[in-house]
Structures are given as C-alpha cells and as structure tokens.
Design an enzyme around this catalytic site. Structure first.
Site, PDB file in Angstrom:
ATOM      1  N   ASP A  80      -5.100   5.186   2.584  1.00 62.05           N
ATOM      2  CA  ASP A  80      -5.126   4.679   3.960  1.00 62.05           C
ATOM      3  C   ASP A  80      -6.467   4.035   4.299  1.00 62.05           C
ATOM      4  O   ASP A  80      -7.526   4.594   4.013  1.00 62.05           O
ATOM      5  CB  ASP A  80      -4.853   5.870   4.890  1.00 62.05           C
ATOM      6  CG  ASP A  80      -4.966   5.522   6.351  1.00 62.05           C
ATOM      7  OD1 ASP A  80      -4.693   4.372   6.710  1.00 62.05           O
ATOM      8  OD2 ASP A  80      -5.331   6.419   7.124  1.00 62.05           O
ATOM      9  N   HIS A 181      -2.293  -0.596  -1.227  1.00 61.31           N
ATOM     10  CA  HIS A 181      -2.511   0.790  -0.806  1.00 61.31           C
ATOM     11  C   HIS A 181      -1.309   1.337  -0.064  1.00 61.31           C
ATOM     12  O   HIS A 181      -0.450   0.594   0.419  1.00 61.31           O
ATOM     13  CB  HIS A 181      -3.752   0.886   0.087  1.00 61.31           C
ATOM     14  CG  HIS A 181      -3.531   0.438   1.498  1.00 61.31           C
ATOM     15  ND1 HIS A 181      -3.193   1.314   2.510  1.00 61.31           N
ATOM     16  CD2 HIS A 181      -3.599  -0.792   2.078  1.00 61.31           C
ATOM     17  CE1 HIS A 181      -3.076   0.640   3.650  1.00 61.31           C
ATOM     18  NE2 HIS A 181      -3.314  -0.638   3.411  1.00 61.31           N
ATOM     19  N   CYS A 182      -1.263   2.672   0.021  1.00 61.68           N
ATOM     20  CA  CYS A 182      -0.283   3.352   0.852  1.00 61.68           C
ATOM     21  C   CYS A 182      -1.041   4.338   1.728  1.00 61.68           C
ATOM     22  O   CYS A 182      -2.151   4.054   2.168  1.00 61.68           O
ATOM     23  CB  CYS A 182       0.793   4.016   0.005  1.00 61.68           C
ATOM     24  SG  CYS A 182       0.161   5.175  -1.232  1.00 61.68           S
ATOM     25  N   THR A 183      -0.478   5.502   1.999  1.00 58.09           N
ATOM     26  CA  THR A 183      -1.175   6.499   2.812  1.00 58.09           C
ATOM     27  C   THR A 183      -2.016   7.416   1.944  1.00 58.09           C
ATOM     28  O   THR A 183      -3.207   7.596   2.171  1.00 58.09           O
ATOM     29  CB  THR A 183      -0.171   7.322   3.641  1.00 58.09           C
ATOM     30  OG1 THR A 183       0.403   6.482   4.645  1.00 58.09           O
ATOM     31  CG2 THR A 183      -0.863   8.487   4.338  1.00 58.09           C
TER      32      THR A 183
END
EC number: 3.1.3.48
Length: 294
Positions: A80, A181-183
C-alpha cells in the site's frame, strides 16, 4: 535500462518496517535483523535500495537473478502506498518509476488512496485483480480450495481479463520503471512478479524464493488484508486466509505447485498470456523490458 546479475531478477518493494531507512546492497545486517519466515533463507542481496519511510513495504531494487540478466530498473513491487511522504515520492521518481499499477479494489483504494495517483510525475492506473464488486470477491473467496497453490491456479483462470489488462499496460509502457502494488504487497503483486519472472526464463527455485522472501520482510507488518477479511470487507487475498497462515507463514512449496500447474496447463507464463489474449507483439515488448529480446 542497465543490466546487472545477482539474485532476484526484479526491482522489488518488499515489506519492511515503515520506520526503516536505506539499506546497502551488500550489508549482511539487512537480513540478520529479522527472523526468517519458514522455508525462507534470506541473503544480503534480498535487501537493497531505497526504503520509503511512510510505506509499509520497502522500495527494494533486487539485483537481477544469477541465471538470467534482467534490467534492475525495470520493475518495482510494493505494498500500500497510502502513507508515502514527499521524500518517498521523490525517491521513487529518482528510481525512474513512471507507471504505477494499483492492483487493489475500489474499496481498498478508497480506504487508503494511492498517493502517487495525484503526483504528475507518475502515470496511475488501477486494475483490480480481485474483481469489481464486493460480492464477487466474497463469492470467489468462499470457492477457494484448501490448498493455497490450487487457489492461485483458480485465480489465474477467474481473473483472466484483469491479468490481460495488467500485462498489456506493462507492455505499452515504453520508458521508466513500472511499479505494481496491492495492499499487503504479497499475493497479487507476487503472482504478477512470478509470471514476469517465468516469462524471462528465471529458474523455478529463484521464482519461489522471490515470492517467499516477501513473507520474511512482511514479518511484523499490520495484516491489513487479514483484518479487513475478518470484518467482511471482501478484500482478502488467498494467502491472507486464516487456513493459509496469513503473512509470514507462506510455504514456498505452494508457490512451486503454482508454477508446476502453470506449466502443466498453459506451458508456462508465455502460454498463459497468449491464452488470455495478450498478443505476440505485446509479449515481445514484455520480453524487451525483461531484457530477454530486442
């Protein structure tokens, strides 16, 4: 893009404490300060580069793998980006990042807006790998098999339009580093990284290490996806489920099973990309970015 030879093949953002600072590429203390996650043996080269103070994932440029020369400034992987400082954004710009691909859902982005999206130095695109509606995600999670490896294989089939969009967008980027990206910086980013590495011909063992080392660096991080899943928000990733052990307990053999299934069902990453509609020209462009053609 410069080409270097070493261990991990991609420039990565792997999870470290948000209070961390820059780490030298050859500093053994970088891997001695944290206990390794099961089945993971960090090496000094796993911690390298600039670490954004505000991000839950570090900005780590992994040197290229031993067997395959991949430009070290081609990709950046992170968690994140909702807590980046001005200095963090400057550091990413200095790394040459031009494109930011956000793999999160709209709900996740609303809870923690990507701070690169409002910075004119970066092109931003959100492509959710988990579907478009919360109910779709919840249905998908309940249908996952007990094996994490099987879950990833199903994920590759379930989200083909989204995977196609991600790789087409990467292929279209002509210059600079591509950040994705993700979390949590592990599952969604990990599967994209794995496909890229396989496309580049990186040995299976190094791809598994590339994925599993993220668990080492995620030790001590807030389990944001776990917590949201427990509250029914529908944003859990396969590796975030309680039966999978959450962050830091990933079994490297499971990712090896994913790679085996990828090759068994599709003939590898290239076959998978062709099957979902990524063109020969786009695959060639991906290989050029990976230092494998052109």
């Amino acid at each position: 893009m410069k080409t270097h030879h070493a261990n991990l093949a991609l420039a990565l953002m792997l999870g470290l404490s948000s209070s961390a600072t820059a780490v030298a590429a050859d500093a053994p203390q970088a891997v001695a300060t944290k206990a390794a996650a099961p089945n993971v043996k960090p090496v000094a080269a796993d911690a390298h580069g600039v670490i954004p103070d505000g991000a839950p994932g570090m900005c780590a440029r992994s040197p290229a793998c031993r067997a395959t020369a991949i430009p070290a400034d081609a990709f950046v992987r992170t968690a994140d980006l909702g807590r980046l400082t001005d200095a963090d954004r400057d550091a990413l710009a200095a790394l040459g990042v031009k494109l930011d691909i956000d793999l999160r859902t709209a709900d996740e982005e609303a809870q923690s807006p990507d701070l690169l999206a409002r910075d004119d130095r970066f092109d931003y695109q959100r492509i959710s790998l988990m579907g478009t509606e919360k109910m779709d995600l919840q249905k998908m999670m309940t249908s996952f098999p007990d094996s994490l490896g099987e879950a990833y294989v199903q994920w590759l089939g379930h989200s083909q339009p989204q995977f196609k969009q991600v790789f087409q967008r990467i292929a279209a980027q002509q210059d600079g580093a591509v950040l994705f990206h993700c979390t949590a910086g592990k599952d969604r980013t990990g599967i994209i990284a794995g496909l890229l590495l396989d496309l580049a011909g990186v040995p299976k063992a190094e791809i598994v290490h590339n994925y599993a080392i993220s668990a080492h660096y995620l030790e001590g991080q807030p389990k944001d996806s776990d917590e949201r899943a427990d509250h029914g928000a529908g944003q859990a990733e396969p590796g975030d489920r309680p039966q999978d052990g959450g962050h830091g307990r990933y079994r490297a053999g499971q990712h090896g099973a994913v790679l085996a299934a990828l090759h068994s069902q599709y003939g590898g990453a290239e076959g998978y990309l062709k099957s979902i509609g990524v063109s020969e020209q786009e695959i060639q462009q991906l290989k050029v970015r990976l230092g494998q053609a052109g």
